[in-house]
Design an enzyme around this catalytic site. Sequence first.
Site, PDB file in Angstrom:
ATOM      1  N   ARG A 174      -3.786  10.419   1.646  1.00  0.00           N
ATOM      2  CA  ARG A 174      -2.489  11.275   1.749  1.00  0.00           C
ATOM      3  C   ARG A 174      -1.898  11.420   0.369  1.00  0.00           C
ATOM      4  O   ARG A 174      -0.928  12.367   0.180  1.00  0.00           O
ATOM      5  CB  ARG A 174      -1.816  11.072   2.919  1.00  0.00           C
ATOM      6  CG  ARG A 174      -2.418  11.261   4.258  1.00  0.00           C
ATOM      7  CD  ARG A 174      -1.616  10.981   5.430  1.00  0.00           C
ATOM      8  NE  ARG A 174      -0.288  11.791   5.565  1.00  0.00           N
ATOM      9  CZ  ARG A 174      -0.654  13.088   5.781  1.00  0.00           C
ATOM     10  NH1 ARG A 174      -1.698  13.663   6.255  1.00  0.00           N
ATOM     11  NH2 ARG A 174       0.641  14.010   5.891  1.00  0.00           N
TER      12      ARG A 174
ATOM     13  N   ASP B 117       4.020   0.976  11.941  1.00  0.00           N
ATOM     14  CA  ASP B 117       2.765   0.223  11.240  1.00  0.00           C
ATOM     15  C   ASP B 117       2.573  -0.962  11.822  1.00  0.00           C
ATOM     16  O   ASP B 117       1.651  -1.894  11.683  1.00  0.00           O
ATOM     17  CB  ASP B 117       2.657   0.201   9.990  1.00  0.00           C
ATOM     18  CG  ASP B 117       2.572   1.666   9.456  1.00  0.00           C
ATOM     19  OD1 ASP B 117       1.943   2.415   9.355  1.00  0.00           O
ATOM     20  OD2 ASP B 117       3.916   2.172   9.011  1.00  0.00           O
TER      21      ASP B 117
ATOM     22  N   VAL C 221       7.511   7.730  16.294  1.00  0.00           N
ATOM     23  CA  VAL C 221       7.162   8.136  14.953  1.00  0.00           C
ATOM     24  C   VAL C 221       5.883   8.904  14.959  1.00  0.00           C
ATOM     25  O   VAL C 221       5.837   9.970  14.216  1.00  0.00           O
ATOM     26  CB  VAL C 221       7.026   7.112  13.774  1.00  0.00           C
ATOM     27  CG1 VAL C 221       6.864   7.589  12.346  1.00  0.00           C
ATOM     28  CG2 VAL C 221       8.438   6.094  13.750  1.00  0.00           C
TER      29      VAL C 221
ATOM     30  N   CYS D 205      -4.924   8.457   8.326  1.00  0.00           N
ATOM     31  CA  CYS D 205      -5.402   8.096   9.407  1.00  0.00           C
ATOM     32  C   CYS D 205      -4.923   9.094  10.637  1.00  0.00           C
ATOM     33  O   CYS D 205      -3.917   9.617  10.659  1.00  0.00           O
ATOM     34  CB  CYS D 205      -4.463   6.806   9.774  1.00  0.00           C
ATOM     35  SG  CYS D 205      -5.018   5.328   8.744  1.00  0.00           S
TER      36      CYS D 205
ATOM     37  N   LYS E  71       0.991  -1.212  -0.096  1.00  0.00           N
ATOM     38  CA  LYS E  71      -0.036   0.043  -0.045  1.00  0.00           C
ATOM     39  C   LYS E  71       1.096   1.102   0.026  1.00  0.00           C
ATOM     40  O   LYS E  71       0.496   2.310  -0.517  1.00  0.00           O
ATOM     41  CB  LYS E  71      -0.906  -0.003   1.138  1.00  0.00           C
ATOM     42  CG  LYS E  71      -1.418   1.352   1.527  1.00  0.00           C
ATOM     43  CD  LYS E  71      -2.044   1.449   3.021  1.00  0.00           C
ATOM     44  CE  LYS E  71      -2.173   2.771   3.630  1.00  0.00           C
ATOM     45  NZ  LYS E  71      -0.960   3.161   4.042  1.00  0.00           N
ATOM     46  N   ASN E  72       1.758   1.163   0.735  1.00  0.00           N
ATOM     47  CA  ASN E  72       2.975   2.322   0.823  1.00  0.00           C
ATOM     48  C   ASN E  72       3.585   2.601  -0.406  1.00  0.00           C
ATOM     49  O   ASN E  72       4.604   3.536  -0.332  1.00  0.00           O
ATOM     50  CB  ASN E  72       3.573   2.279   2.100  1.00  0.00           C
ATOM     51  CG  ASN E  72       2.301   2.657   3.415  1.00  0.00           C
ATOM     52  OD1 ASN E  72       1.255   2.999   2.898  1.00  0.00           O
ATOM     53  ND2 ASN E  72       2.766   2.612   4.650  1.00  0.00           N
TER      54      ASN E  72
HETATM   55  N1  EPU Z   1       5.990  14.879   9.527  1.00  0.00           N
HETATM   56  C1  EPU Z   1       5.816  16.384   9.696  1.00  0.00           C
HETATM   57  N2  EPU Z   1       5.969  17.256   8.531  1.00  0.00           N
HETATM   58  C2  EPU Z   1       5.758  16.689   7.187  1.00  0.00           C
HETATM   59  C3  EPU Z   1       5.826  15.353   7.205  1.00  0.00           C
HETATM   60  C4  EPU Z   1       5.904  14.323   8.066  1.00  0.00           C
HETATM   61  O1  EPU Z   1       6.314  16.861  10.874  1.00  0.00           O
HETATM   62  O2  EPU Z   1       5.555  17.486   6.488  1.00  0.00           O
HETATM   63  C5  EPU Z   1       6.302  14.094  10.666  1.00  0.00           C
HETATM   64  C6  EPU Z   1       4.667  13.174  10.847  1.00  0.00           C
HETATM   65  O3  EPU Z   1       3.858  13.968  11.604  1.00  0.00           O
HETATM   66  C7  EPU Z   1       5.161  12.198  11.577  1.00  0.00           C
HETATM   67  C8  EPU Z   1       6.663  11.922  11.031  1.00  0.00           C
HETATM   68  O4  EPU Z   1       7.151  12.828  10.301  1.00  0.00           O
HETATM   69  O5  EPU Z   1       5.332  12.276  12.948  1.00  0.00           O
HETATM   70  C9  EPU Z   1       6.749  10.503   9.999  1.00  0.00           C
HETATM   71  O6  EPU Z   1       5.952  10.987   8.964  1.00  0.00           O
HETATM   72  P1  EPU Z   1       6.134  10.545   7.548  1.00  0.00           P
HETATM   73  O7  EPU Z   1       6.141  11.577   6.528  1.00  0.00           O
HETATM   74  O8  EPU Z   1       7.276   9.569   7.515  1.00  0.00           O
HETATM   75  O9  EPU Z   1       4.746   9.517   7.073  1.00  0.00           O
HETATM   76  P2  EPU Z   1       3.749   9.625   5.975  1.00  0.00           P
HETATM   77  O10 EPU Z   1       4.734   9.563   4.716  1.00  0.00           O
HETATM   78  O11 EPU Z   1       2.799  10.552   5.954  1.00  0.00           O
HETATM   79  C10 EPU Z   1       3.960   6.903   5.548  1.00  0.00           C
HETATM   80  C11 EPU Z   1       2.899   5.877   5.370  1.00  0.00           C
HETATM   81  C12 EPU Z   1       2.222   5.526   6.838  1.00  0.00           C
HETATM   82  C13 EPU Z   1       3.604   5.079   7.707  1.00  0.00           C
HETATM   83  C14 EPU Z   1       4.648   6.418   7.526  1.00  0.00           C
HETATM   84  C15 EPU Z   1       6.017   5.964   8.332  1.00  0.00           C
HETATM   85  C16 EPU Z   1       2.116   6.326   3.292  1.00  0.00           C
HETATM   86  C17 EPU Z   1       0.804   6.481   2.491  1.00  0.00           C
HETATM   87  N3  EPU Z   1       1.788   6.214   4.695  1.00  0.00           N
HETATM   88  O12 EPU Z   1       3.439   7.919   6.108  1.00  0.00           O
HETATM   89  O13 EPU Z   1       1.717   4.487   6.838  1.00  0.00           O
HETATM   90  O14 EPU Z   1       3.249   4.869   8.981  1.00  0.00           O
HETATM   91  O15 EPU Z   1       4.922   6.591   6.137  1.00  0.00           O
HETATM   92  O16 EPU Z   1       6.617   4.894   8.075  1.00  0.00           O
HETATM   93  O17 EPU Z   1       3.002   5.885   2.772  1.00  0.00           O
HETATM   94  C18 EPU Z   1      -0.283   3.009   7.310  1.00  0.00           C
HETATM   95  O18 EPU Z   1       0.069   2.390   6.448  1.00  0.00           O
HETATM   96  O19 EPU Z   1      -1.193   2.866   8.138  1.00  0.00           O
HETATM   97  C19 EPU Z   1       0.490   4.562   7.572  1.00  0.00           C
HETATM   98  C20 EPU Z   1       0.031   5.336   8.244  1.00  0.00           C
END
Ligand code: EPU
Length: 450
Positions: free
Chosen positions: A109, A323, A345, A133, A27-28
């Site tokens: 997202r 996750d 995280v 989420c 999914k990611n």
């Molecule tokens: N963060 C910021 N500012 C930003 C971006 C992120 O402060 O502009 C912070 C977030 O708030 C968080 C941390 O950085 O505390 C990590 O966020 P990240 O950007 O790594 O997460 P993401 O890209 O939004 C993806 C996955 C998530 C997974 C995380 C960490 C997707 C669509 N989502 O999220 O997956 O938990 O990376 O590996 O790829 C899930 O699959 O249920 C899920 C939530």
Amino acid sequence: MTDSPADVLLVHGGAPLEGEIRVRGAKNLVPKAMVAALLGSAPSRLRNVPDIRDVRVVRGLLQLHGVTVRGGLGSPQTPGEESGELILDPSHVESANVADIDAHAGSSRIPILFCGPLLHRLGHAFIPGLGGCDIGGRPVDFHFDVLRQFGATIEKRADGQYLEAPQRLRGTKIELPYPSVGSTEQVLLTAVLAEGVTELSNAAVEPEIEDLICVLQKMGAIISMDTDRTIRITGVDSLGGYNHSALPDRLEAASWASAALATEGSVYVRGAQQKSMMTFLNTYRKVGGAFEIGDEGIRFWHPGGPLNAIALETDVHPGFQTDWQQPLVVALTQASGLSIVHETVYESRLGFTSALNQMGAHIQLYRECLGGMPCRFGQRNFLHSAVVSGPTKLQGADLVIPDLRGGFSYLIAALAAQGTSRVHGIDLINRGYENFQQKLVELGAKVERP
Ligand code: EPU
């Protein structure tokens, strides 16, 4: 409850999960590889595509922007096409209507990752308010900061963000404040066609990011990774298409592994790969779970006897993936002694435990950083550490799904519990778990729609 019966699942617990299921592309990774196709001047072919909501959302958004999408998530539409195979033709990329984008983006997202590719192809992009989420604030400040560094202008209006590239985007030197997965992908998808070199330090290096780099390299990009979380991208003038089989979903695989442990069952996860799950496998073994790794998948089972309490800290890759945390916590309620879980995280990814306590678990949350190292959330009023005291017998309950992984964890808890649980809001699980209800039935779970 105001939800429709279709959004409720009755789970009759107490039976071990036994059998085999298959996980497909992650999914990611898959939705992001689909966005990458926008960058090409030729069609791309993506294989091992699961039928999940995030894939449907991105397919809709690509189509709105003039990308022709052939192939099926379900049955093949043309002879010779496989199910789970998409052919994405970006020959006629065009602007989309803002209201249509907003309507299609749903709760995903991923739309924010359209920024770079659309700026390259059209010179402008519109990004609506984002979903995802509810596991913390989930800001997007890093994304917009890096896009500005590439030379984009961004105007925030009531309905979303309007971006423009007054001229070709330029490579730049970026250091992320935190190794964010999405922001690293944003940089990759923007830098590959930017003029000159981009150096990204403190990048995320999750396996899904490596797979996205593989996709981009197949398209003609020049990307190298150093050992210190630095990624260097040399921009090129044009990219072609790709032919790629998505890496399997290691997060879904771990969810089924945790379900096998919590229900004292045995599940063969076809598609699960050792390499992307090494940290999970080490932890699973420490808890007392058993597994056997084969070429095509991994069998996970409860070997009998008590499970062990552990100290666990989530982290960016190669640490223990956040996750994986929620499903495994359900299994930890069955371990003997005190387990400590430190979530580093997301600041609010332990809220789901209150429902487990209603079912009979003993989980206490703390603001302090328990366990190894202090993290960004220490002393900041976030309940981001947990002490799980076990083993505790779980009882069926009325549960409302809070987020994707928390939701699957509730299903695991309901399956491990005595009695019947009524799980509300299960449609959310379709965002990331393909055919989960059918898979549960194949594993012998007693589940039904009311
Ligand atoms: N963060 C910021 N500012 C930003 C971006 C992120 O402060 O502009 C912070 C977030 O708030 C968080 C941390 O950085 O505390 C990590 O966020 P990240 O950007 O790594 O997460 P993401 O890209 O939004 C993806 C996955 C998530 C997974 C995380 C960490 C997707 C669509 N989502 O999220 O997956 O938990 O990376 O590996 O790829 C899930 O699959 O249920 C899920 C939530």
